[in-house]
Design an enzyme around this catalytic site. Structure first.
Site, PDB file in Angstrom:
ATOM      1  N   THR A 286      26.006   5.428 -10.217  1.00 23.23           N
ATOM      2  CA  THR A 286      27.095   5.254 -11.190  1.00 23.23           C
ATOM      3  C   THR A 286      27.631   6.623 -11.585  1.00 23.23           C
ATOM      4  OG1 THR A 286      26.188   3.210 -12.051  1.00 23.23           O
ATOM      5  CG2 THR A 286      27.470   4.524 -13.607  1.00 23.23           C
TER       6      THR A 286
ATOM      7  N   ARG B 193      27.507 -10.928 -12.218  1.00 24.10           N
ATOM      8  CA  ARG B 193      26.709 -10.046 -13.088  1.00 24.10           C
ATOM      9  C   ARG B 193      27.540  -8.833 -13.513  1.00 24.10           C
ATOM     10  NH1 ARG B 193      24.998  -4.395 -13.191  1.00 24.10           N
ATOM     11  NH2 ARG B 193      23.020  -4.269 -14.259  1.00 24.10           N
ATOM     12  N   ILE B 194      27.498  -8.538 -14.798  1.00 25.12           N
ATOM     13  CA  ILE B 194      28.177  -7.344 -15.299  1.00 25.12           C
ATOM     14  C   ILE B 194      27.138  -6.475 -15.998  1.00 25.12           C
ATOM     15  CG2 ILE B 194      29.874  -6.536 -16.992  1.00 25.12           C
ATOM     16  CD1 ILE B 194      31.470  -9.121 -16.274  1.00 25.12           C
ATOM     17  N   GLY B 195      27.204  -5.184 -15.740  1.00 28.56           N
ATOM     18  CA  GLY B 195      26.219  -4.266 -16.308  1.00 28.56           C
ATOM     19  C   GLY B 195      26.692  -3.657 -17.617  1.00 28.56           C
ATOM     20  N   ASP B 196      26.062  -2.567 -17.979  1.00 27.27           N
ATOM     21  CA  ASP B 196      26.353  -1.908 -19.253  1.00 27.27           C
ATOM     22  C   ASP B 196      27.607  -1.037 -19.213  1.00 27.27           C
ATOM     23  OD1 ASP B 196      24.794  -0.311 -17.395  1.00 27.27           O
ATOM     24  OD2 ASP B 196      24.817   1.237 -18.947  1.00 27.27           O
TER      25      ASP B 196
ATOM     26  N   THR C 224      23.843   5.747 -17.485  1.00 31.80           N
ATOM     27  CA  THR C 224      23.558   5.245 -16.145  1.00 31.80           C
ATOM     28  C   THR C 224      22.116   4.781 -16.110  1.00 31.80           C
ATOM     29  OG1 THR C 224      23.379   5.792 -13.809  1.00 31.80           O
ATOM     30  CG2 THR C 224      23.051   7.610 -15.345  1.00 31.80           C
ATOM     31  N   GLY C 225      21.882   3.716 -15.374  1.00 23.46           N
ATOM     32  CA  GLY C 225      20.510   3.222 -15.307  1.00 23.46           C
ATOM     33  C   GLY C 225      20.496   1.718 -15.215  1.00 23.46           C
ATOM     34  N   TRP C 226      19.381   1.146 -15.499  1.00 24.01           N
ATOM     35  CA  TRP C 226      19.194  -0.291 -15.367  1.00 24.01           C
ATOM     36  C   TRP C 226      19.951  -0.983 -16.491  1.00 24.01           C
ATOM     37  CZ3 TRP C 226      13.748  -2.478 -13.937  1.00 24.01           C
ATOM     38  CH2 TRP C 226      13.887  -3.813 -13.576  1.00 24.01           C
ATOM     39  N   GLY C 227      21.146  -1.473 -16.166  1.00 21.68           N
ATOM     40  CA  GLY C 227      22.120  -1.914 -17.151  1.00 21.68           C
ATOM     41  C   GLY C 227      21.636  -2.924 -18.168  1.00 21.68           C
TER      42      GLY C 227
END
Ligand code: ASP
Length: 343
Positions: free
Chosen positions: A211, A239-242, A262-265
Site C-alpha cells: 500500500t 472486502r474494503i480495508g482501512d 498500512t498493514g492488516w486493514g
C-alpha cells in the site's frame, strides 16, 4: 535586575536560538510509505532494493517540488501517490494485488487537514489513479465516500483517465494470489476459521504489503494525507480495508497531524488507528511520535501488524511499524531526502 535580564537574554541567544534554528532546518515536509510487512534484507536482491529506492526517491522529489514552489500539501500528496500508483512495484494502481476472484479492486482516500474535507473511493477497477478519484469525490461531490461502479461513473464524469481493468495486472501479483489461495486454505483448515477467524490470513501476510501513502505540510502550515491500495491478496468479493476509511487508514487535521496507515486493514478499522493517533495528540497532549507508537502497539496487542506515517504541524514526524520492514522515505524543508526499508 537589568543585568540579570541581560544575562538571561544572552543565554537564550546562546543556547535556545541555535536549537530552534536547527529544529526548523530539519523539519519534515513530506513523508511517504510504500507498505509494511515481512521485508527482510536476506530476501531482497540488490537490484530489487535499488528499484524500490529509486521509486521512493522519485515520489519524494515529485511532492517536494510542489511544496518548495509554494504549492498545497493536498496537491503534493496527490501527485506523490500518483507516482507510486503508476509504479508496478507497489500495491496501488498498477501492480495492485488480486482478490480471490482474480480482480484488482482499488481503494483510496485523501484528506485536507485545514478544512477536514475528505474524499474516498473503494472497490474500483477502472480508474487509473484512485487517489485522484478520491480527490474528485472530495471536491466535486457533496459526499465523502463512493464505491464500485458508481464511483467509476463519477470519476469518468470528473474527467479522470479510465483504463481497462487489465491495466493493473502484473504477473508477480498473480503468482502471489495462487500462493495465497493455497496457503490460506491450509491456514484456515488448521485454525478452524469458524471458531477462530482471527487466525485467517496470518500465513500469507508476507505478500500482502505494498500500500502507498503520503503526508505533507505546506508553506501555509496546512497538512494533508492520502493513501491508496489494492488491499490484501486473496481478499473476498466486496472486502474494503482501512485505507479509504477516514479515521482508520487516513486522517488529517491541522491541529494534530496528517496520518497514512498500512498493514492488516481489519485491525486498523477496529482500532480506528489514524483518528486514535490524532485524538491522543489532541486530548492527551502526546507528541506525534508517542501517539504513533501507542496506536501501533494497540494494533499489535490485538494480533494485527503494519505501520503508519504521521506528520504534525511543526514538521515532526514518525514512521512507526511492528513488522520487519516498511518502505518509507521523508524529505525535510531543505530538500534532504531520507529513504529506508528495514527495521
Ligand atoms: N491496509 C491495506 C488493507 O488492508 C493493506 C496494506 O496496507 O498492506 O487494505
Amino acid at each position: 535586575m537589568k543585568g540579570r535580564f541581560g544575562i538571561l537574554f544572552f543565554l537564550t541567544a546562546l543556547f535556545v536560538l541555535p536549537v530552534m534554528a536547527q529544529q526548523k532546518a530539519s523539519s519534515y515536509v513530506l513523508v511517504i510509505h510504500g507498505g509494511a510487512g515481512t521485508i527482510l534484507k536476506k530476501n531482497m536482491t540488490p537490484e530489487k532494493e535499488a528499484a524500490y529506492k529509486t521509486s521512493l526517491q522519485k515520489a519524494l522529489e515529485t511532492g517536494y517540488k510542489i511544496l518548495q514552489s509554494g504549492g498545497s500539501s493536498l496537491d503534493a500528496v496527490e501527485a506523490t501517490v500518483r507516482v507510486l500508483e503508476d509504479d508496478s512495484l507497489f500495491n496501488a494502481g498498477k501492480g495492485a494485488v488480486f482478490t480471490h476472484e482474480g480482480r484488482n479492486e482499488l481503494d483510496a482516500a485523501i484528506m485536507n487537514g485545514k478544512t477536514r474535507a475528505a474524499g474516498a473511493v473503494a472497490g474500483i477497477t477502472t480508474v487509473r489513479n484512485p487517489v485522484s478519484a478520491a480527490r474528485a469525490v472530495m471536491e466535486k461531490s457533496e459526499h465523502v465516500m463512493m464505491v464500485g461502479p458508481g464511483a467509476e461513473k463519477f470519476a469518468k464524469e470528473a474527467g479522470l483517465e479510465i483504463v481497462d481493468p487489465s491495466y493493473f495486472r502484473t504477473e508477480s501479483r498473480w503468482r502471489d494470489l495462487q500462493r495465497a489461495i493455497r496457503e490460506d486454505s491450509v491456514a484456515a483448515a488448521k485454525s478452524n476459521a469458524y471458531t477462530n477467524p482471527e487466525k485467517l490470513g496470518i500465513k500469507n501476510r508476507d505478500y500482502k504489503f505494498g500500500t502507498v501513502g503520503a503526508v505533507a505540510l505546506d508553506q501555509q502550515g496546512n497538512l494533508a494525507a492520502a493513501t491508496s491500495t489494492g488491499g490484501m491478496t486473496n481478499k473476498k468479493y466486496g472486502r474494503i480495508g482501512d485505507s479509504p476509511i477516514i479515521g482508520a487508514g487516513t486522517y488529517a487535521n491541522n491541529e494534530t497531524a496528517a496520518i497514512s496507515c498500512t498493514g492488516w486493514g481489519e485491525f486498523y478499522i477496529r482500532n480506528v488507528v489514524a483518528y486514535d493517533l490524532s485524538a491522543l495528540m489532541a486530548y492527551k497532549g502526546l507528541s506525534v511520535q508517542q501517539a504513533g507508537n501507542t496506536v501501533i502497539k494497540k494494533v499489535g496487542d490485538m494480533g494485527g501488524d503494519g505501520g503508519l506515517i504521521a506528520l504534525d504541524k511543526k514538521g515532526n514526524m514518525t514512521m512507526s511499524f511492528n513488522t520487519e520492514g516498511m518502505y518509507r522515505g521523508a524529505v525535510t524543508k531543505d530538500g534532504k531526502i531520507e529513504i529506508a526499508i528495514y527495521k
